[in-house]
Enzyme design. Structure first.
Site: not given
Ligand code: PGA
Length: 229
Positions: A9, A89, A91, A155, A161, A192, A213-214
């Site tokens: 999330w 991750h 990020e 990833e 995203g 994605s 994610g999203g």
């Molecule tokens: P996303 O993110 O599905 O929004 O691309 C995936 C993630 O960062 O784990």
């Protein structure tokens, strides 16, 4: 083997919408894992208890409990009933400068606390365009993954995203490459993933699940993804 479907999330969710999502996921009767923001883990845990939904954290400290303001120790997540914790991750690697050595230390703390770490790896666009994606991911795997019961998540950073999914051939090739390094460890794909591409991705060889994610913020869509496994 059933697929591992994990929802990340990220920094989304106040109590009302977290409980709404959690309740819908629990009612689906499907196996899945949700990783809410730390502030919502206890509420989500209470809401999904007794269902097939497990929960986890989005990060943990590489340290044990102590003077580390703002950080969360793996045993604190364990006390909340977490089964998993995402570490490394992209990020966190990008915005917090986390190195693979730190990610490995976090994953080791998670294992010691009885959690299953989901260790994320993946190349940025420039690395893929330069043909270095396998070298980059190979190095991240070598430096970020401790011995033990770990889940790997591939990833590609350029697919997170952005709505750009790696092609089936890219996913197949990278997952085969990772399988060669990771042995029997489960390997997730992330970037994605949506209801309309989940089935093809989940049925690619060496894809043992997805990290979403999203689309994990929309219960109907996440349930459809879990149903595609
Ligand atoms: P996303 O993110 O599905 O929004 O691309 C995936 C993630 O960062 O784990």
């Amino acid at each position: 083997m059933s697929k591992l479907i994990v929802g990340n999330w990220k920094m989304n969710g106040l109590t009302a919408d977290s409980l709404d999502r959690a309740g819908k996921l629990a009612a689906s009767g499907l196996h899945m894992v949700v990783c809410p923001p730390a502030t919502q883990i206890a509420a989500v845990a209470a809401a999904v208890k007794g269902s097939k939904v497990l929960w986890g954290g989005q990060d943990c400290s590489a340290q044990g409990p102590g003077a580390f303001t703002g950080d969360i120790a793996a045993e604190m997540l364990k006390e909340l009933g977490c089964s998993y914790v995402i570490v490394g991750h992209s990020e966190r690697r990008q915005h917090h400068g986390e190195t693979s050595a730190q990610v490995k230390a976090k994953a080791a703390k998670a294992l010691a606390a009885g959690l299953t770490p989901i260790v994320c790896v993946g190349e940025v666009l420039a690395e893929r365009e330069a043909g270095k994606h396998e070298a980059v991911v190979g190095q991240q795997l070598a430096e970020s993954v401790p011995e033990g019961n770990v889940v790997i998540a591939y990833e590609p950073v350029w697919a997170i995203g952005t709505g750009k999914v790696a092609s089936p051939e890219d996913i197949r090739a990278m997952h085969a490459f990772i399988r060669g390094k990771a042995g029997a460890l489960p390997i997730l794909y992330g970037g994605s993933v949506k209801a309309d591409n989940a089935r093809e991705i989940l049925h690619t060889p060496n894809v043992d699940g997805v990290l979403v994610g999203g689309a994990s913020l929309k219960p109907d869509e996440f349930i459809a993804i879990a149903g595609a496994g």
